[in-house]
Design an enzyme around this catalytic site. Sequence first.
Site, PDB file in Angstrom:
ATOM      1  CD  GLU A 102      -0.288   3.215   3.421  1.00 27.63           C
ATOM      2  OE1 GLU A 102      -0.063   2.207   4.121  1.00 27.63           O
ATOM      3  OE2 GLU A 102       0.573   4.078   3.170  1.00 27.63           O
ATOM      4  CE  LYS A 125      -2.179  -1.129   3.795  1.00 29.73           C
ATOM      5  NZ  LYS A 125      -1.840  -2.558   3.963  1.00 29.73           N
ATOM      6  CB  THR A 126       3.566   2.402   2.245  1.00 27.60           C
ATOM      7  OG1 THR A 126       2.795   2.278   3.444  1.00 27.60           O
ATOM      8  CG2 THR A 126       4.466   3.617   2.354  1.00 27.60           C
TER       9      THR A 126
END
Length: 475
Positions: free
Chosen positions: A170, A126-127
């Site tokens: 995010e 995700k990051t």
Amino acid sequence: MRVPIPESIPPAEELGRVHFVGIGGAGLSGIARVMLGRGVAVSGSDGKASATLDALAALGARVHVGHAASQVGDADTVVVSTAVREDNPEVVEALARGLRVWPRSAALQSVLADRRVVAVAGTHGKTTTTSLLTVALLACGAHPSYAIGGDLTATGVNAAAGSGDLFVAEADESDGAFLVYTPHAAVVTNVEADHLDNWGTEEAYHQAFRDFLARLDPDGFLVACVDDLGAAALAGEARSRGLRVLTVGESAEADLRASSLVFEGSTSSFDVAGPDGPLGRVTLQIPGRHYVLDALCALAAGLELGFAFDELAAGLSSYTGTRRRMERKGEVAGVRVYDSYAHHPKEIAGDLQAARALAGEGRLVVAYQPHLVSRTRLFGAQMGEALGAADEVVVLDVYLAREDPEPGVDGALVARHVPLPPDRVHVAPDRSAVPPLLVSLARPGDLVLTLGAGDVTELGPEVLRLLSALPGEEG
């Protein structure tokens, strides 16, 4: 602690003074930064001093080290980190005064409310994917707002209030936060059971992602990586609901496909083709197949938002990383030191593959800190198996975070499953003993990787300091 989600979430500008309990964390600090950028009065506290607190203070936040009831001050809204305990004096004070007390997810939704949101979700990546998309959009002149779980190397911060209408966020599934947002579009990198301390079962975890689909704008879209079975199933579910779906991956079934992957040292490059044929080649300044797939997800989202391939590809090529995602800490005495956030078996495997490419002819020496008792109990054996890709492994004790210790769930549990000779697997319950141990194991040409979501990140600089103090090395 778990804080109930409010029925109504007004925009940030209507919250009065906002006080963050745990403001130094990656999630809350980013939201605070965006609020400050929009002129909202912000205060907050954290358990220890940090550069993050200093940066927020420079932007106008009133920050405190340590927790005390008086620090709530004249706040109208109090936002609480999941890492904070229920007996925190600021939480107790806020509840006693009847203030608006919110979880992180509600605070983030308050800054998303008036923007066209692209929410990036998934078990892993995700990051990095949020970061790649943000940098690509910045290169296209889109001026997006963004909130990321790590500091972008390009900007030095984890969040910003941009002047454009796009907000790249995010979207964390660990505590169900992503079920609060109402995004225009979503990117799902993969879906593989994790955070079962919250969800209970693998099926409940997958159901949360199906519920996430219902949060999407019907006129928006979903990007999903079909190389992952969980994300591929979610893409099928989305199509059955009539949502627009773009699939990515190396699979021939993907709408946007990566091929001819080449990994050379710290770079990755690949060709991209869409339904109508070849689009061009992308080169990244980060190594590893999982980062190629993250970049492909970001590229697909940018294309669907209407931006040109060449500009997006140039932005992706300019990406120099995110703090704690295969972050280079330095090199001394011919030993390179990197740090990364991987804490799930699949993430460990991906980062070790990338570290192998970086190490070249050198050996890979890994210090791994398991994160959370519940995760280690469920996946400890798989963590150990994944660590077998290293040459030397040091396993620290479990970083407890928001949980209490449990007998038998410790670093030794992970170490028992590392498929390496016993003399190459080291258990180090004393964290302070790890840097000198790593220095004794490393040779010139080797790569030392500190790995995990806890405070193992603090060990890399100490390793470099000790290497500098070796005979023949200058400090």
